[in-house]
Scaffold this active site. Sequence first.
Site, PDB file in Angstrom:
ATOM      1  N   CYS A  87       0.810  -1.223   0.000  1.00 44.14           N
ATOM      2  CA  CYS A  87       0.000   0.000   0.000  1.00 44.14           C
ATOM      3  C   CYS A  87       0.842   1.271   0.000  1.00 44.14           C
ATOM      4  O   CYS A  87       0.311   2.358  -0.222  1.00 44.14           O
ATOM      5  CB  CYS A  87      -0.937  -0.004   1.197  1.00 44.14           C
ATOM      6  SG  CYS A  87      -1.978  -1.483   1.284  1.00 44.14           S
ATOM      7  N   HIS A 123      -3.619   6.670   2.280  1.00 49.13           N
ATOM      8  CA  HIS A 123      -3.993   5.356   1.751  1.00 49.13           C
ATOM      9  C   HIS A 123      -5.391   5.019   2.237  1.00 49.13           C
ATOM     10  O   HIS A 123      -5.727   5.203   3.416  1.00 49.13           O
ATOM     11  CB  HIS A 123      -2.992   4.303   2.226  1.00 49.13           C
ATOM     12  CG  HIS A 123      -3.460   2.903   2.058  1.00 49.13           C
ATOM     13  ND1 HIS A 123      -3.987   2.433   0.879  1.00 49.13           N
ATOM     14  CD2 HIS A 123      -3.510   1.863   2.937  1.00 49.13           C
ATOM     15  CE1 HIS A 123      -4.324   1.171   1.028  1.00 49.13           C
ATOM     16  NE2 HIS A 123      -4.048   0.797   2.269  1.00 49.13           N
ATOM     17  N   ASN A 128     -10.365  -0.882  -0.492  1.00 47.74           N
ATOM     18  CA  ASN A 128      -8.912  -0.780  -0.340  1.00 47.74           C
ATOM     19  C   ASN A 128      -8.265  -1.368  -1.590  1.00 47.74           C
ATOM     20  O   ASN A 128      -8.317  -2.572  -1.807  1.00 47.74           O
ATOM     21  CB  ASN A 128      -8.485  -1.544   0.913  1.00 47.74           C
ATOM     22  CG  ASN A 128      -6.984  -1.512   1.150  1.00 47.74           C
ATOM     23  OD1 ASN A 128      -6.206  -1.178   0.263  1.00 47.74           O
ATOM     24  ND2 ASN A 128      -6.572  -1.871   2.356  1.00 47.74           N
TER      25      ASN A 128
END
Length: 343
Positions: free
Chosen positions: A122, A268, A299
């Site tokens: 990420c 993020h 996500n």
Amino acid sequence: MSKIKPSKGAPYARILGVGGYRPTRVVPNEVILEKIDSSDEWIRSRSGIETRHWAGPEETVAAMSVEASGKALADAGIDASRIGAVVVSTVSHFSQTPAIATEIADRLGTDRAAAFDISAGCAGFGYGLTLAKGMIVEGSAEYVLVIGVERLSDLTDLEDRATAFLFGDGAGAVVVGPSQEPAIGPTVWGSEGDKAETIKQTVSWDRFRIGDVSELPLDSEGNVKFPAITQEGQAVFRWAVFEMAKVAQQALDAAGISPDDLDVFIPHQANVRIIDSMVKTLKLPEHVTVARDIRTTGNTSAASIPLAMERLLATGDAKSGDTALVIGFGAGLVYAATVVTLP
């Protein structure tokens, strides 16, 4: 005395254009609930996620990257032939070699651009952005394409109540080029490998060699499960909330600005509760626009920051020239934060 000539790169680098691609299939929480004992209310309250996008057979890592990159190139007004390097961050391209970046560079029509993949989860977009900045200032490339792309639906265990609802698919891309003024700040990045077990792949690929499938996890129908991403939710949450707010502050300090100087915060897109906690800890003023793209995108790991950036600019919630703090964090555990001027 060195005989090597000094590099002739640009004094600074900046993001010139951004593009995104979200798969056509929109998946509501109701679909996730078919295989886990939970509720739409629980998923929304724990993560903020209402829907996510899942890629179809034709929406490959390469295909999504090409779509997002084409939009970024058009936004920057740069022809693909001028791209000197293509950097792709992904953990969901399943061929060990060659790098998917080489295929993407060719399909876009670059003139034999350098091309490589990075695996930083990420935080991958931040890692790629930092590499791009270095190439431009050093002089090895005039323009660099940075792509974050994931098909995390391929790495999701739909029977895992802790993670089944989290992940989505998509690609985000930016064109980075020369600038006469600072527009990408110093990067604060690092890793905490002693915490690597908190986010990991359930089973390594080598366990799938012929004759080595003993003790592999099975699904509810007795079939061997494909490797998936698993995490220790509470441990990751605590780390992200307490440690990443510190990293974000360090990035502000390195750029020489305060929270009052910010226009936009693009973290993020891991969890709305993490985002809200970071906003509170950083004491961001009310005028700062905060990306919460996770609500409809899920996500998407390395793709989440450029996708959120693209949406904010497309909706007018952020505008060209705004000062934005971006921070990515995840498996490794790795992180990267910097301050940028939006294209």
